[in-house]
Enzyme design. Sequence first.
Site, mmCIF file in Angstrom:
data_model
loop_
_atom_site.group_PDB
_atom_site.id
_atom_site.type_symbol
_atom_site.label_atom_id
_atom_site.label_comp_id
_atom_site.label_asym_id
_atom_site.label_seq_id
_atom_site.Cartn_x
_atom_site.Cartn_y
_atom_site.Cartn_z
ATOM 1 N N ASP A 156 8.364 0.108 -1.209
ATOM 2 C CA ASP A 156 7.841 1.475 -1.148
ATOM 3 C C ASP A 156 7.193 1.696 -2.516
ATOM 4 O O ASP A 156 6.820 0.716 -3.181
ATOM 5 C CB ASP A 156 8.966 2.488 -0.852
ATOM 6 C CG ASP A 156 8.427 3.872 -0.468
ATOM 7 O OD1 ASP A 156 7.989 4.055 0.671
ATOM 8 O OD2 ASP A 156 8.429 4.789 -1.327
ATOM 9 N N LYS A 196 16.899 4.282 3.490
ATOM 10 C CA LYS A 196 15.997 4.274 2.339
ATOM 11 C C LYS A 196 16.845 4.062 1.101
ATOM 12 O O LYS A 196 18.021 4.447 1.081
ATOM 13 C CB LYS A 196 15.252 5.607 2.215
ATOM 14 C CG LYS A 196 13.995 5.522 1.380
ATOM 15 C CD LYS A 196 12.824 5.032 2.207
ATOM 16 C CE LYS A 196 11.579 4.840 1.416
ATOM 17 N NZ LYS A 196 10.425 4.624 2.291
HETATM 18 P P1 NDP Z 1 2.492 2.039 -4.565
HETATM 19 O O1 NDP Z 1 3.547 2.025 -5.595
HETATM 20 O O2 NDP Z 1 1.791 0.771 -4.242
HETATM 21 O O3 NDP Z 1 1.382 3.132 -4.922
HETATM 22 C C1 NDP Z 1 1.732 4.453 -5.113
HETATM 23 C C2 NDP Z 1 0.477 5.234 -5.462
HETATM 24 O O4 NDP Z 1 0.784 6.625 -5.394
HETATM 25 C C3 NDP Z 1 0.005 4.966 -6.881
HETATM 26 O O5 NDP Z 1 -1.375 5.121 -6.943
HETATM 27 C C4 NDP Z 1 0.732 6.059 -7.661
HETATM 28 O O6 NDP Z 1 0.119 6.423 -8.887
HETATM 29 C C5 NDP Z 1 0.653 7.208 -6.691
HETATM 30 N N1 NDP Z 1 1.764 8.130 -6.971
HETATM 31 C C6 NDP Z 1 3.080 7.854 -6.968
HETATM 32 N N2 NDP Z 1 3.803 8.920 -7.310
HETATM 33 C C7 NDP Z 1 2.905 9.886 -7.566
HETATM 34 C C8 NDP Z 1 3.027 11.240 -7.967
HETATM 35 N N3 NDP Z 1 4.230 11.783 -8.190
HETATM 36 N N4 NDP Z 1 1.875 11.953 -8.096
HETATM 37 C C9 NDP Z 1 0.664 11.392 -7.876
HETATM 38 N N5 NDP Z 1 0.497 10.116 -7.505
HETATM 39 C C10 NDP Z 1 1.593 9.394 -7.350
HETATM 40 O O7 NDP Z 1 3.184 2.649 -3.255
HETATM 41 P P2 NDP Z 1 2.713 2.582 -1.738
HETATM 42 O O8 NDP Z 1 1.231 2.532 -1.647
HETATM 43 O O9 NDP Z 1 3.514 1.541 -1.069
HETATM 44 O O10 NDP Z 1 3.233 3.991 -1.186
HETATM 45 C C11 NDP Z 1 2.428 5.154 -1.125
HETATM 46 C C12 NDP Z 1 3.007 6.136 -0.146
HETATM 47 O O11 NDP Z 1 3.060 5.543 1.156
HETATM 48 C C13 NDP Z 1 4.450 6.595 -0.435
HETATM 49 O O12 NDP Z 1 4.597 7.928 -0.035
HETATM 50 C C14 NDP Z 1 5.274 5.694 0.477
HETATM 51 O O13 NDP Z 1 6.521 6.296 0.782
HETATM 52 C C15 NDP Z 1 4.369 5.634 1.688
HETATM 53 N N6 NDP Z 1 4.591 4.517 2.597
HETATM 54 C C16 NDP Z 1 4.548 3.228 2.151
HETATM 55 C C17 NDP Z 1 4.716 2.183 3.028
HETATM 56 C C18 NDP Z 1 4.588 0.765 2.617
HETATM 57 O O14 NDP Z 1 4.648 -0.103 3.481
HETATM 58 N N7 NDP Z 1 4.394 0.460 1.366
HETATM 59 C C19 NDP Z 1 5.004 2.426 4.445
HETATM 60 C C20 NDP Z 1 4.955 3.823 4.832
HETATM 61 C C21 NDP Z 1 4.770 4.806 3.922
HETATM 62 P P3 NDP Z 1 0.850 6.117 -10.289
HETATM 63 O O15 NDP Z 1 0.515 4.687 -10.582
HETATM 64 O O16 NDP Z 1 0.240 7.075 -11.250
HETATM 65 O O17 NDP Z 1 2.319 6.342 -10.104
HETATM 66 O O1 2IT Z 2 8.220 4.397 4.334
HETATM 67 C C1 2IT Z 2 8.188 3.314 4.938
HETATM 68 O O2 2IT Z 2 8.106 3.240 6.168
HETATM 69 C C2 2IT Z 2 8.237 2.076 4.132
HETATM 70 N N1 2IT Z 2 8.255 2.148 2.911
HETATM 71 C C3 2IT Z 2 8.274 0.735 4.810
HETATM 72 C C4 2IT Z 2 9.673 0.404 5.225
HETATM 73 C C5 2IT Z 2 9.868 -0.991 5.762
HETATM 74 O O3 2IT Z 2 11.037 -1.285 6.050
HETATM 75 O O4 2IT Z 2 8.920 -1.754 5.931
#
Ligand code: NDP
Ligand code: 2IT
Length: 446
Positions: A166, A126
């Site tokens: 992420d 990460k």
């Molecule tokens: P994005 O940046 O697209 O969206 C993040 C969302 O979460 C936004 O709505 C943001 O709101 C909110 N958020 C972030 N930090 C906080 C906080 N401290 N408190 C409240 N809300 C918060 O990210 P993703 O959708 O890609 O990721 C979301 C989650 O999924 C994370 O935990 C990530 O690690 C996990 N994840 C993502 C993957 C991927 O493929 N993208 C894969 C597996 C897991 P704001 O705009 O206010 O910050």
């Molecule tokens: O938390 C996660 O699994 C991710 N943000 C996706 C990682 C990836 O390599 O696609």
Amino acid sequence: MYRTPKDFMEYVKANNPGQPEFHQAVDEVITSVWPVIENNPKYQSANILERIVEPERSIIFKVTWANDKGEVNVNRGYRIQMNSAIGPYKGGLRFHPSVNLGVLKFLAFEQVFKNSLTTLPLGGAKGGSDFDPKGKSEGEIMRFCHNFMLELSRHIGPNTDVPAGDIGVGAREVGYMFGIYKKLQNQFTGVLTGKGLNWGGSLIRPEATGYGVTYFAQEMLKTRNEDFNGKTVTISGSGNVAQYAVQKVTELGGKVVTLSDSDGTIYDSEGIDCAKLTYVMDLKNKRRGRIKEYTNEYKNAEYLEGKRPWGIECQVALPCATQNELSGEDAKTLISNGCYCVSEGANMPTEPEGVQVFLKNEVLYGQGKAANAGGVATSGLEMTQNSMRLSWTRQEVDTRLHEIMRSIHQTCVRYGKEGQYVNYVKGANIGGFVKVADAMIEQGVV
Ligand code: NDP
Ligand code: 2IT
């Protein structure tokens, strides 16, 4: 050999001071796998526990960049290469002001077991930065991404370490980072995943985490002869994962009633249908606005300032924002309002007290490293397509993703069954651990 998980955690805390999220992630895995360690002297004699919590490499670097006014800014960049026993390092990059070494170590640690569960040959990593993309211009984002990759490029490669997105890193940022990597190396390779479709990206990668977390919930519901049809669903976040979870849940007949960001929650009791989701995608991905604006467009919806969605009645909850966004109290409230299925799109969104509440009440509780593995799994499929120099169809990738999510569910059932109840936390942790630990032993003391 440490006598108890508590003993071992004392060692971890002393050795990694000031990293509470990392301690939390390790504690949970160690508690689950402890009986496996006790029953297998080979893990003890190889000192697998101490080895598996130590990153193989932690890279910390300076990122300097100039804003639109010409002012020079300094941020800190990181890449934690946690474990490469079963494949090249793989995991996302997070750009958020809360990023620090402990947060990225927790995420890299989770990634090792998650990637193992996908059935694909992927190690765990990460990275990211404390850079805050909010309110930055296109030019500032591009300059930051370029300067970040100038250093990161030395440490990654298609057979070494393959980053992805992420929080705060999506298709736009991956594009800028890929562009400068290609220029620096003079090589067009699959060094990042989540790329644009015209230049090596995979169909379904943008959708994969949100779809996967929904498929995982669907598998859990199936064990009680149920499905999404007619269910009310609360979702937190409004980014990549949340958006595609809304899409899949709606397609499967569920009604999503909430979305959120770090400022508050919108509650739409009539449901966020496809047209409303198109509005959300435009608002968040193009205009980069706040979720509150939803209530200007859809007057029936309420805005709950400073609140998370967990007070709203639902049968299924999908936390898709960030770590520790669901407390023990929230878990109790959800259950008393009729929620019995929780599938985590975010990494470690439930605090340890909340996890205990879910397990005690026999909630169908799909923990992040199992439930959100669809994103990295589809990144693995993107890597495969890149090395074969071809592109699979949407249908083909989605079918593979669905199969992987079913297989992860089966692994959790296999290792997590406790009488009639499936403890998916235990199932995911043991299922992910055994493969990595065995590979480490077979490769010797390295
Ligand atoms: P994005 O940046 O697209 O969206 C993040 C969302 O979460 C936004 O709505 C943001 O709101 C909110 N958020 C972030 N930090 C906080 C906080 N401290 N408190 C409240 N809300 C918060 O990210 P993703 O959708 O890609 O990721 C979301 C989650 O999924 C994370 O935990 C990530 O690690 C996990 N994840 C993502 C993957 C991927 O493929 N993208 C894969 C597996 C897991 P704001 O705009 O206010 O910050
Ligand atoms: O938390 C996660 O699994 C991710 N943000 C996706 C990682 C990836 O390599 O696609």
